[in-house]
Design a protein around this motif. Structure first.
Motif, PDB file in Angstrom:
ATOM      1  N   THR A  77       0.839  -1.196   0.000  1.00 38.61           N
ATOM      2  CA  THR A  77       0.000   0.000   0.000  1.00 38.61           C
ATOM      3  C   THR A  77       0.875   1.248   0.000  1.00 38.61           C
ATOM      4  OG1 THR A  77      -0.086   0.235   2.399  1.00 38.61           O
ATOM      5  CG2 THR A  77      -1.702  -1.253   1.396  1.00 38.61           C
ATOM      6  N   ASP A  78       0.240   2.408  -0.088  1.00 37.67           N
ATOM      7  CA  ASP A  78       0.980   3.670  -0.009  1.00 37.67           C
ATOM      8  C   ASP A  78       1.701   3.809   1.330  1.00 37.67           C
ATOM      9  OD1 ASP A  78       0.138   4.370  -2.539  1.00 37.67           O
ATOM     10  OD2 ASP A  78      -1.574   5.542  -1.833  1.00 37.67           O
ATOM     11  N   ALA A  79       1.155   3.176   2.359  1.00 40.51           N
ATOM     12  CA  ALA A  79       1.761   3.231   3.699  1.00 40.51           C
ATOM     13  C   ALA A  79       2.823   2.152   3.888  1.00 40.51           C
ATOM     14  CB  ALA A  79       0.672   3.084   4.761  1.00 40.51           C
ATOM     15  N   GLY A  80       3.086   1.364   2.860  1.00 39.46           N
ATOM     16  CA  GLY A  80       4.057   0.282   2.954  1.00 39.46           C
ATOM     17  C   GLY A  80       3.373  -1.067   2.892  1.00 39.46           C
ATOM     18  N   ILE A  81       4.136  -2.093   3.117  1.00 39.74           N
ATOM     19  CA  ILE A  81       3.591  -3.453   3.045  1.00 39.74           C
ATOM     20  C   ILE A  81       2.815  -3.759   4.323  1.00 39.74           C
ATOM     21  CG2 ILE A  81       4.197  -5.898   2.966  1.00 39.74           C
ATOM     22  CD1 ILE A  81       6.509  -5.091   1.110  1.00 39.74           C
ATOM     23  N   GLN A  82       1.590  -4.212   4.127  1.00 39.44           N
ATOM     24  CA  GLN A  82       0.721  -4.567   5.243  1.00 39.44           C
ATOM     25  C   GLN A  82       0.494  -6.072   5.220  1.00 39.44           C
ATOM     26  OE1 GLN A  82      -0.298  -2.046   7.366  1.00 39.44           O
ATOM     27  NE2 GLN A  82       0.998  -0.790   6.048  1.00 39.44           N
ATOM     28  N   ALA A  83       0.762  -6.731   6.318  1.00 36.15           N
ATOM     29  CA  ALA A  83       0.533  -8.174   6.413  1.00 36.15           C
ATOM     30  C   ALA A  83      -0.965  -8.459   6.371  1.00 36.15           C
ATOM     31  CB  ALA A  83       1.130  -8.724   7.698  1.00 36.15           C
ATOM     32  N   VAL A  84      -1.321  -9.567   5.727  1.00 42.24           N
ATOM     33  CA  VAL A  84      -2.708 -10.034   5.696  1.00 42.24           C
ATOM     34  C   VAL A  84      -2.706 -11.508   6.063  1.00 42.24           C
ATOM     35  CG1 VAL A  84      -3.420  -8.358   3.938  1.00 42.24           C
ATOM     36  CG2 VAL A  84      -2.618 -10.613   3.230  1.00 42.24           C
ATOM     37  N   PRO A  85      -3.825 -12.025   6.524  1.00 43.02           N
ATOM     38  CA  PRO A  85      -3.878 -13.472   6.785  1.00 43.02           C
ATOM     39  C   PRO A  85      -3.573 -14.226   5.491  1.00 43.02           C
ATOM     40  CG  PRO A  85      -5.804 -12.374   7.709  1.00 43.02           C
ATOM     41  CD  PRO A  85      -5.082 -11.355   6.885  1.00 43.02           C
ATOM     42  N   PRO A  86      -2.691 -15.205   5.526  1.00 45.30           N
ATOM     43  CA  PRO A  86      -2.334 -15.927   4.298  1.00 45.30           C
ATOM     44  C   PRO A  86      -3.575 -16.511   3.620  1.00 45.30           C
ATOM     45  CG  PRO A  86      -0.862 -16.522   6.077  1.00 45.30           C
ATOM     46  CD  PRO A  86      -1.958 -15.699   6.684  1.00 45.30           C
ATOM     47  N   ALA A  87      -3.619 -16.336   2.292  1.00 41.89           N
ATOM     48  CA  ALA A  87      -4.746 -16.850   1.513  1.00 41.89           C
ATOM     49  C   ALA A  87      -4.231 -17.337   0.165  1.00 41.89           C
ATOM     50  CB  ALA A  87      -5.802 -15.768   1.327  1.00 41.89           C
ATOM     51  N   ALA A  88      -4.725 -18.482  -0.279  1.00 40.97           N
ATOM     52  CA  ALA A  88      -4.288 -19.082  -1.544  1.00 40.97           C
ATOM     53  C   ALA A  88      -5.169 -18.605  -2.695  1.00 40.97           C
ATOM     54  CB  ALA A  88      -4.341 -20.602  -1.445  1.00 40.97           C
ATOM     55  N   TYR A  89      -4.521 -18.283  -3.808  1.00 35.95           N
ATOM     56  CA  TYR A  89      -5.196 -17.840  -5.021  1.00 35.95           C
ATOM     57  C   TYR A  89      -4.489 -18.448  -6.228  1.00 35.95           C
ATOM     58  CZ  TYR A  89      -7.427 -14.283  -2.130  1.00 35.95           C
ATOM     59  OH  TYR A  89      -8.145 -13.640  -1.155  1.00 35.95           O
ATOM     60  N   PHE A  90      -4.986 -18.106  -7.401  1.00 33.01           N
ATOM     61  CA  PHE A  90      -4.362 -18.495  -8.661  1.00 33.01           C
ATOM     62  C   PHE A  90      -3.873 -17.234  -9.356  1.00 33.01           C
ATOM     63  CE2 PHE A  90      -7.227 -21.892  -7.653  1.00 33.01           C
ATOM     64  CZ  PHE A  90      -6.576 -23.035  -8.063  1.00 33.01           C
ATOM     65  N   SER A  91      -2.725 -17.346 -10.028  1.00 35.59           N
ATOM     66  CA  SER A  91      -2.184 -16.226 -10.787  1.00 35.59           C
ATOM     67  C   SER A  91      -1.531 -16.763 -12.052  1.00 35.59           C
ATOM     68  CB  SER A  91      -1.174 -15.441  -9.948  1.00 35.59           C
ATOM     69  OG  SER A  91      -0.859 -14.211 -10.582  1.00 35.59           O
ATOM     70  N   LEU A  92      -0.940 -15.871 -12.834  1.00 39.07           N
ATOM     71  CA  LEU A  92      -0.236 -16.320 -14.034  1.00 39.07           C
ATOM     72  C   LEU A  92       1.055 -15.555 -14.207  1.00 39.07           C
ATOM     73  CD1 LEU A  92      -0.710 -14.124 -16.588  1.00 39.07           C
ATOM     74  CD2 LEU A  92      -2.978 -15.052 -16.416  1.00 39.07           C
ATOM     75  N   PHE A  93       1.995 -16.213 -14.859  1.00 34.53           N
ATOM     76  CA  PHE A  93       3.311 -15.638 -15.101  1.00 34.53           C
ATOM     77  C   PHE A  93       3.709 -15.965 -16.522  1.00 34.53           C
ATOM     78  CE2 PHE A  93       2.887 -16.512 -10.620  1.00 34.53           C
ATOM     79  CZ  PHE A  93       3.288 -15.324 -10.048  1.00 34.53           C
ATOM     80  N   GLY A  94       4.314 -14.979 -17.186  1.00 31.90           N
ATOM     81  CA  GLY A  94       4.735 -15.175 -18.570  1.00 31.90           C
ATOM     82  C   GLY A  94       5.825 -16.221 -18.688  1.00 31.90           C
ATOM     83  N   ILE A  95       5.776 -16.936 -19.794  1.00 28.15           N
ATOM     84  CA  ILE A  95       6.785 -17.945 -20.103  1.00 28.15           C
ATOM     85  C   ILE A  95       7.545 -17.467 -21.323  1.00 28.15           C
ATOM     86  CG2 ILE A  95       7.212 -20.307 -20.878  1.00 28.15           C
ATOM     87  CD1 ILE A  95       4.615 -21.115 -19.498  1.00 28.15           C
ATOM     88  N   ARG A  96       8.856 -17.447 -21.234  1.00 30.76           N
ATOM     89  CA  ARG A  96       9.680 -17.074 -22.381  1.00 30.76           C
ATOM     90  C   ARG A  96       9.874 -18.318 -23.253  1.00 30.76           C
ATOM     91  NH1 ARG A  96      14.296 -12.955 -22.490  1.00 30.76           N
ATOM     92  NH2 ARG A  96      13.284 -12.522 -20.510  1.00 30.76           N
ATOM     93  N   GLU A  97       9.470 -18.212 -24.495  1.00 30.48           N
ATOM     94  CA  GLU A  97       9.621 -19.335 -25.420  1.00 30.48           C
ATOM     95  C   GLU A  97      10.651 -18.968 -26.483  1.00 30.48           C
ATOM     96  OE1 GLU A  97       5.567 -21.712 -25.622  1.00 30.48           O
ATOM     97  OE2 GLU A  97       5.352 -19.711 -26.474  1.00 30.48           O
ATOM     98  N   TYR A  98      11.370 -19.959 -26.918  1.00 32.52           N
ATOM     99  CA  TYR A  98      12.387 -19.761 -27.933  1.00 32.52           C
ATOM    100  C   TYR A  98      12.042 -20.578 -29.163  1.00 32.52           C
ATOM    101  CZ  TYR A  98      14.955 -17.995 -23.913  1.00 32.52           C
ATOM    102  OH  TYR A  98      15.342 -17.272 -22.812  1.00 32.52           O
ATOM    103  N   PRO A  99      12.198 -19.987 -30.347  1.00 31.57           N
ATOM    104  CA  PRO A  99      11.911 -20.765 -31.559  1.00 31.57           C
ATOM    105  C   PRO A  99      12.954 -21.874 -31.740  1.00 31.57           C
ATOM    106  CG  PRO A  99      12.766 -18.575 -32.106  1.00 31.57           C
ATOM    107  CD  PRO A  99      12.611 -18.631 -30.623  1.00 31.57           C
ATOM    108  N   VAL A 100      12.498 -22.978 -32.278  1.00 35.49           N
ATOM    109  CA  VAL A 100      13.426 -24.099 -32.528  1.00 35.49           C
ATOM    110  C   VAL A 100      13.547 -24.374 -33.992  1.00 35.49           C
ATOM    111  CG1 VAL A 100      13.249 -25.238 -30.319  1.00 35.49           C
ATOM    112  CG2 VAL A 100      11.552 -25.705 -32.068  1.00 35.49           C
TER     113      VAL A 100
END
Length: 133
Positions: A110-133
């Motif tokens: 947050t603007d006030a800095g990092i605020q701890a929250v009760p741990p909670a599980a979610y789903f997210s996505l991250f880019g994958i770098r692919e190389y041509p073969v």
């Protein structure tokens, strides 16, 4: 044995067990935590739907998923502190590939800095770098 005897035994046994567990478990490293803006969804299907709907406007794709789910908080783009979990799958959108990952959210940036929250599980996505073969 009486209940009092068992409780006293358990109380005396806890400190040595805690010390043993601490020695066997490595300390958490700061590098294990990631901080930054991330997509956070309740389900894997919502993440897959987000990728399918994404055409350059992330907030519009989040809004579309939430409207389909009839849940204004099904997905969100938030600045979080999290730990990456296991890879669940992979999804594509045009020329881009993404891995779907379970994450454990432990804080919000947050603007006030990092605020701890009760741990909670979610789903997210991250880019994958692919190389041509």
């Amino acid at each position: 044995m009486s209940t009092d005897t068992l409780i006293n035994f358990a109380i005396r046994l806890m400190p040595p067990l805690a010390l043993l567990a601490a020695m066997l478990c490595g300390p958490a490293q700061a590098a294990d935590y990631e901080v930054g803006p991330s997509l956070v969804c309740d389900t894997q299907n919502q993440v897959e739907r987000y990728v399918a709907l994404f055409s350059g406007d992330a907030q519009a794709a989040v809004g579309a998923v939430n409207a389909e789910e009839q849940n204004p908080t099904a997905c969100a783009l938030v600045d979080i502190v999290y730990l990456r979990g296991s890879r669940i799958g992979m999804v594509r959108n045009r020329d881009n590939a993404f891995e779907i990952v379970r994450i454990l959210v432990v804080g919000i940036d947050t603007d006030a800095g990092i605020q701890a929250v009760p741990p909670a599980a979610y789903f997210s996505l991250f880019g994958i770098r692919e190389y041509p073969v």
